[in-house]
Design an enzyme around this catalytic site. Sequence first.
Site, short mmCIF file in Angstrom:
data_model
loop_
_atom_site.label_atom_id
_atom_site.label_comp_id
_atom_site.label_asym_id
_atom_site.label_seq_id
_atom_site.Cartn_x
_atom_site.Cartn_y
_atom_site.Cartn_z
CB CYS A 1 -4.39 3.35 -3.47
SG CYS A 1 -3.62 3.85 -1.95
CB CYS B 1 -0.99 0.05 1.15
SG CYS B 1 -2.16 1.41 0.85
C1 UQ1 Z 1 -11.52 -3.74 -3.46
O1 UQ1 Z 1 -12.11 -4.42 -4.29
C2 UQ1 Z 1 -11.07 -4.35 -2.27
O2 UQ1 Z 1 -11.33 -5.66 -2.02
C3 UQ1 Z 1 -12.15 -5.97 -0.97
C4 UQ1 Z 1 -10.36 -3.60 -1.36
O3 UQ1 Z 1 -9.93 -4.28 -0.29
C5 UQ1 Z 1 -9.34 -3.78 0.70
C6 UQ1 Z 1 -10.11 -2.19 -1.58
O4 UQ1 Z 1 -9.48 -1.52 -0.77
C7 UQ1 Z 1 -10.61 -1.57 -2.77
C8 UQ1 Z 1 -10.35 -0.12 -2.97
C9 UQ1 Z 1 -11.28 -2.33 -3.70
C10 UQ1 Z 1 -11.82 -1.70 -4.94
C11 UQ1 Z 1 -13.26 -1.38 -4.76
C12 UQ1 Z 1 -13.87 -0.23 -5.12
C13 UQ1 Z 1 -15.31 -0.06 -4.80
C14 UQ1 Z 1 -13.18 0.87 -5.80
#
Ligand code: UQ1
Length: 463
Positions: A392, A203
């Site tokens: 992110c 991250c």
């Molecule tokens: C995502 O799919 C996901 O999986 C659960 C995350 O997990 C931590 C995320 O942080 C993000 C940003 C996504 C992407 C999902 C969207 C709605 C942009």
Amino acid sequence: MINLSTLQLKMFHNGMIVGRIVTRNMATMPVDVPKKSYELVIVGGGAGGISIASRFVRYLRALKKPPNSIAVIEPRDTHFYQPLWTLVGAGIKDLSESGRPMAQVMPKGVDWIKEACSKIDPESKSVILSGATGTVNYRYLVVAAGINIDWDKVEGLLPALEQPNNGVCSNYSDRYVMRTWQTIKQFQGGNAVFTMPNTPIKCAGAPQKIMYLTDAHLCKNGVRDRTKITYYTSLPAVFSSKPYSDALTELCRKRDLNIMTRHNLVRVDSEKRLAYFEHLDRLDDPLSEVKYDMLHVTPPMSAPKFLKSLANDTSNGFVAVDPQTLQHVQYEDIFALGDCSSLPTSKTAAAIALQNSILAKNLLQYIQYKESDNIGGSKLKFKAIYNGYSSCPIVTGNERCIMAEFDYDFKPLETFPFDQSKERRTMFLTKKYMLPFVYWNAMLKGYWSGPSIFRKIMHLGFK
Ligand code: UQ1
């Protein structure tokens, strides 16, 4: 010395975790004596390992393989949803909400081998464990071993983190994340310094998210006027994807957050409260000495050493896989995903959401191909292709968030039909409530492949 995070985690282990296991009665406990060999061995019980295990419990049933032909090798007791630690460090969420017992997330029908790996031998197709089990053989291998944190690569950092109340903190461990919130709460002004190292990290947005959250907190409690905030990053810009970087640079300018690019933290002197940085474009210059009153450190990271046999000349110790198919570049029966892989994208849980679905499809196709009667024919052409999707959620303080989403070229690949480089409250609420829910209830169970399906639906008729 017991610091707060250890104490909290102890309570959490003894109370909530045990309670959950007993009431739900669905725990997969570690096996006492593992088998000598498995159809599929998965190294790692993090986001990648558990989501792949869940998918293959279903697939192997469909392939009529016997139960327990999958092993997951994972030494830890607790599975953490690490994306929550940004909010934990800022006092918005509780540490206990970020972890669950490993036994509870381990899917039924796999053998959990609770040991650490010491080596992988791809020639003899075996994983050498550091405990009593010795060796486990595999037919197919998935490597999802995460990334190593090299606390000791910054001189003086570990001793500084182990002493309480000296202004040094880091969100990058369940052991230290509560120190961040303590430090922010106690901070009475002066220099607040945030760092981003000169290595791949998990991250890459997190080192600056905590700066925005600290800024917002200091504004609220009246300390901001007597504080200078500086972000020291090894990178040449504040973020790798241009539209988001531009928005963040402007936001930093407005909020008087100073950005120092190409600076890399090499030493911390916690007695004198001094941080030392090298300038990556002028390595012969003397180190810059920076006085701090608060120092949030993002430590250097590297590929786990035991993966050496799966790395190559260009993969920097990470498992060398094809960026599109996730198959190992040399050993066909090995696939890898997540932080331990050489995939040249940002290392996030969101990236693993799509990667686990691509990997599962391709490995299933490969297994069917290997076990069909007509082998020896044409070379296998994989159907699922990874575009490098990563995301992110950059929490910018005041319950706002820029939801960055991009591909291998760092080109935006946005889900929603509005400009996601703007700060939005809806995106903050998505980060705080929706994504953890999706993670625990869908992704770890093998039912979440990222938001691309919603992107396709929402962009119908828009672009
Ligand atoms: C995502 O799919 C996901 O999986 C659960 C995350 O997990 C931590 C995320 O942080 C993000 C940003 C996504 C992407 C999902 C969207 C709605 C942009």
